[in-house]
Design an enzyme around this catalytic site. Structure first.
Site, short mmCIF file in Angstrom:
data_model
loop_
_atom_site.label_atom_id
_atom_site.label_comp_id
_atom_site.label_asym_id
_atom_site.label_seq_id
_atom_site.Cartn_x
_atom_site.Cartn_y
_atom_site.Cartn_z
N TYR A 51 25.81 -6.10 26.88
CA TYR A 51 26.82 -5.07 26.57
C TYR A 51 28.14 -5.69 26.11
O TYR A 51 28.99 -4.98 25.57
CB TYR A 51 27.12 -4.17 27.77
N LYS A 76 22.44 -7.56 33.89
CA LYS A 76 21.10 -7.82 33.35
C LYS A 76 21.09 -9.06 32.46
O LYS A 76 22.04 -9.26 31.70
CB LYS A 76 20.62 -6.62 32.51
#
Ligand code: A2P
Length: 295
Positions: A51, A76
């Site tokens: 992200y 993640k």
């Protein structure tokens, strides 16, 4: 009213059931979104190396008056960092950006079906990080039945969490069932169906669904709150995304009402079986790979 605000993972770690999602939140808006969430009472933030906003998540937590141990951080590992050594290094990158020594929940962002051996090696690195106390829990995301079945056969630690696309229009019941059989918590991404809002340029918004709308009216709540409550009452974790302070506050105001069995069933019946996000089986390094920066 049963307390659905906290979930206990399969290794005993406690996690706030509802967290703020920051998928597609630009870095310059992430800090204020996380600050708004912490003020509204959120104690769980879900981000990802891919992200590009882990640094801003960490800054918002550190700038708040909260002890950082009070905020559950989940992130993640991206597919470009799969492989044993690369994933260990991926942890270092994420921990540095988040400004923490230990990550609460570290998960694999996707299965990489075209190189599942690298996916397994990445997971083995998560197992090492868990054994070394660098992370408190490990898990996966977007793992479908066949991915999870192979992972369970070929690795040691059962994932604590499988984070998948899940909203009233796409419930993935077969994945949920396999998760449940194995003590894996299903966590819903796009829990209010944001991924479907703009599909095909057509009106397909869960927010305008008449069934959800009627239930919302009956409880004097909003459709988003009804969907979040549906997940929580069925035992799932949710990470609704918003950058708007009012909607951020609205989304955590879901602990003062209860849906009936009939209302839960009416929402269950809305499943279309149609996925909004990318098909997990088709994720490849060629199409989705990109380097995760060191800093
Ligand atoms: P915004 O960031 O402007 O609030 P999901 O997490 O299910 O994918 O949903 C995210 C989408 O839903 C975003 O477009 C977000 O926009 C919007 N959204 C988030 N919370 C609400 C809410 N309570 N009511 C309406 N839209 C919302």
């Amino acid at each position: 009213m049963p307390d659905v605000s906290t979930l206990t993972l399969n290794n005993g770690v406690e996690m706030p059931a509802l967290g703020l999602g920051v998928f597609q939140t630009p870095p310059d808006e992430t800090r204020s979104a996380v600050e708004a969430a912490l003020s509204a009472g959120y104690r769980h933030i879900d981000t990802a190396a891919a992200y590009g906003n882990e640094r801003q998540v960490g800054e918002a937590v550190h700038n708040s008056r909260l002890d950082s141990a009070e905020v559950f951080l989940e992130t993640k590992i991206w597919i470009s960092d799969y492989g044993y050594d690369k994933t260990l290094h991926g942890f270092e990158k994420s921990a540095r950006k988040l400004g923490v020594d230990q990550i609460d929940l570290l998960i694999l962002h996707q299965a990489l079906p075209s190189d599942f051996e690298a996916t397994l090696e990445a997971y083995r690195a998560l197992e090492t990080l868990l054994a070394d106390g660098k992370v408190r829990a490990i898990g996966v995301s977007n793992f479908m039945v066949e991915h999870l079945t192979t992972l369970l056969e070929r690795t040691t630690v059962v994932p604590a969490v499988n984070q998948i696309e899940l909203h009233p229009y796409f419930a993935q019941r077969e994945v949920q069932a396999l998760d449940a059989e194995n003590g894996i918590l299903t966590q819903a991404w796009s829990p209010i169906g944001g991924i479907t809002f703009y599909r095909d340029g057509q009106h397909s918004s869960t927010l305008d669904d008449p069934v959800i709308g009627d239930i919302a009216k009956a409880h004097d709540k909003t459709p988003a709150q009804v969907m979040l409550r549906w997940h929580l009452q069925q035992g799932r974790s949710v990470i609704p995304k918003s950058t708007n302070p009012q909607r951020i506050a609205e989304n955590i105001d879901v602990f003062d009402f209860e849906l009936s069995t009939e209302e839960l069933a009416a929402i269950d019946a809305l499943d279309t079986g149609k996925r909004g996000g990318p098909e997990p089986e088709l994720i490849t390094l060629e199409s989705f790979g990109r380097p995760i920066p060191e800093d």
